[in-house]
Design a protein around this motif. Structure first.
Motif, PDB file in Angstrom:
ATOM      1  N   ALA A  94       0.814  -1.215  -0.022  1.00 22.96           N
ATOM      2  CA  ALA A  94       0.008   0.008  -0.038  1.00 22.96           C
ATOM      3  C   ALA A  94       0.930   1.267   0.145  1.00 22.96           C
ATOM      4  O   ALA A  94       0.539   2.316  -0.560  1.00 22.96           O
TER       5      ALA A  94
ATOM      6  N   LEU B 179      -5.420  -4.940   1.344  1.00 24.32           N
ATOM      7  CA  LEU B 179      -4.837  -4.090   0.665  1.00 24.32           C
ATOM      8  C   LEU B 179      -5.959  -2.809   1.120  1.00 24.32           C
ATOM      9  O   LEU B 179      -5.235  -1.876   1.590  1.00 24.32           O
TER      10      LEU B 179
ATOM     11  N   SER C 247      -4.697  -1.670   4.585  1.00 18.64           N
ATOM     12  CA  SER C 247      -3.507  -1.199   4.549  1.00 18.64           C
ATOM     13  C   SER C 247      -3.551   0.288   3.946  1.00 18.64           C
ATOM     14  O   SER C 247      -2.980   1.326   4.491  1.00 18.64           O
ATOM     15  N   MET C 248      -4.210   0.645   3.080  1.00 25.27           N
ATOM     16  CA  MET C 248      -4.594   1.749   2.602  1.00 25.27           C
ATOM     17  C   MET C 248      -5.120   2.688   3.457  1.00 25.27           C
ATOM     18  O   MET C 248      -4.681   3.767   3.560  1.00 25.27           O
TER      19      MET C 248
END
Length: 440
Positions: free
Chosen positions: A77, A211, A214-215
């Motif tokens: 990320a 993801l 994590s973003m």
């Protein structure tokens, strides 16, 4: 072999040197305000306060993992500045669908993420996982469409854990509907045949959820200066994924212990292994994935007892009301409108019974009153749902009918996935709003 507690702390501290752009300013030696050692001040339901405390090592691990993100997915990320948010999503999607070889010049961080997910732990028995997925298709096809909104509310009942959802734009009715449907999509798609295999739909969904989380961590830690690590800790830490990933086996284990049983049946073991592997694909540390009834109950209670109780209306109340008022179906056809109206009433009852301890007065205070019509709807729907479950269970127990019943459930799940819509599993920083202060 589980890592030692010292190794766990080393892994947590590694975040600072491995990803200084995200964690460089984080003091991993501090204990955030959200953590408590006083069970009376915690989010653990009062009915569980008198249970035997979890083992000290387990409590210490839960405390440590309160400060752990997802090292592998976070590193991917963190490439947003170089590749852009959309390109990261596209590369991950291609890698999941076609393999890493289909991604020209795949960055090492993407290779590491896919390789980690494809590495099967020593305890894994994929035959058991496939059996567990098949056993989960029935409740996912018949019961979950009526319960998913109510269960989703669990993530909003604590101001320390709900804030990332508020910041990322989930306060609006349209975004609430999208998040509920995405959650339903993830848990539903993972039960399809072969879904958790590499190239499977559930494997890809797990990668996309990793993801997305994590973003969220990257954007909040990088851009939201009002996020106070000393109060909230790390956004979306690993321990906060445990309730959604393990709630079904936690309820199973708790019921077993209440009955005096300490060993899973073959079917129960399959359900447990399915949930454990799904959590593993989501990046949860293996030492949080217990494999005995007592271990599952202990780890979940250790997590609940570690989070300081707290409900503020600006964050929690707004999220609850927006989620309960959201229109979930994809269109306004009569059947969908009727379903949405009935399902919302069940969600209110789930909120009161499971998350407010039966306190209907509290429900009124947060703007979600429960009345006679809600109970009337439940009295009509629950027998219908129970009868449908019983018919399918009978068919699945008869060799000549088992295959037909499973194919019908699979087709039903496919139909539900179309209704839930295409899940993006992404987080757009442009939609974020400032962090609200936590009320004392």
């Amino acid at each position: 072999m589980h890592p030692s507690l010292a190794q766990v702390h080393d892994r947590i501290e590694l975040q600072k040197s491995a990803l200084p752009q995200m964690y460089g300013d984080v003091d991993f030696t501090q204990t955030p305000e959200r953590y408590t050692q006083d069970v009376a001040e915690s989010s653990l339901p009062p009915s569980l306060h008198n249970m035997a405390p979890p083992p000290a090592d387990m409590v210490a691990r839960v405390k440590a993992y309160t400060m752990l993100g997802d090292v592998t997915a976070d590193a991917y990320a963190a490439l947003m500045g170089e590749y852009g948010f959309r390109r990261l999503v596209d590369m991950l999607t291609t890698a999941c669908d076609e393999g890493l070889e289909a991604v020209p010049d795949a960055p090492p961080e993407l290779v590491a993420l896919i390789t980690e997910m494809e590495t099967r732990p020593d305890w894994l028995d994929m035959g058991m996982v496939r059996k567990g997925a098949a056993l989960n298709r029935l409740p996912m096809a018949v019961t979950s469409p009526w319960m998913i909104r109510g269960a989703f509310l669990a993530t909003f009942m604590n101001k320390y854990t709900a804030l990332p959802m508020a910041i990322t734009g989930t306060l609006g009715y349209s975004t609430s509907a999208r998040r509920v449907n995405e959650t339903a999509t993830f848990f539903t798609v993972t039960t399809l045949p072969g879904a958790l295999e590499p190239r499977g739909e559930g494997f890809k969904a797990a990668a996309m959820v990793r993801l997305m989380h994590s973003m969220v961590r990257f954007n909040i830690l990088r851009k939201m200066k009002s996020w106070d690590v000393s109060v909230y800790g790390i956004p979306v830490p690993q321990v906060d994924q445990m309730p959604a990933g393990l709630i079904d086996v936690f309820l199973l284990a708790y019921q077993m212990l209440d009955e005096g049983r300490t060993e899973f049946t073959a079917d129960e073991r399959a359900r447990v292994e399915f949930s454990r592997y799904r959590c593993y694909l989501l990046g949860l540390p293996e030492d949080l994935l217990m494999d005995t009834p007592q271990g599952i109950v202990d780890i979940m209670n250790a997590r609940g007892a570690s989070i300081r109780q707290g409900f503020d209306d600006e964050t929690c109340g707004t999220l609850v009301r927006a989620t309960l008022e959201a229109y979930l179906p994809p269109d306004r056809k009569l059947g969908h409108r009727i379903f949405n109206a009935l399902e919302k009433r069940l969600a209110r009852l789930v909120l009161v019974k499971h998350f407010l301890g039966g306190d209907s007065q509290k429900a009124r205070e947060i703007g979600v009153p429960v009345g006679p019509l809600d109970y009337a709807v439940a009295m009509g729907l629950f027998p219908y749902i129970s009868a449908k479950m019983a018919l399918y269970r009978f068919a699945l127990s008869v060799p000549g009918l088992r295959g037909i019943a499973d194919r019908r459930l699979t087709a039903r799940i496919r139909k539900l996935l179309k209704r839930y819509g295409h899940a993006e599993f992404t987080s757009d920083a442009e939609a974020y709003r400032p962090a609200v202060p936590v009320a004392a």
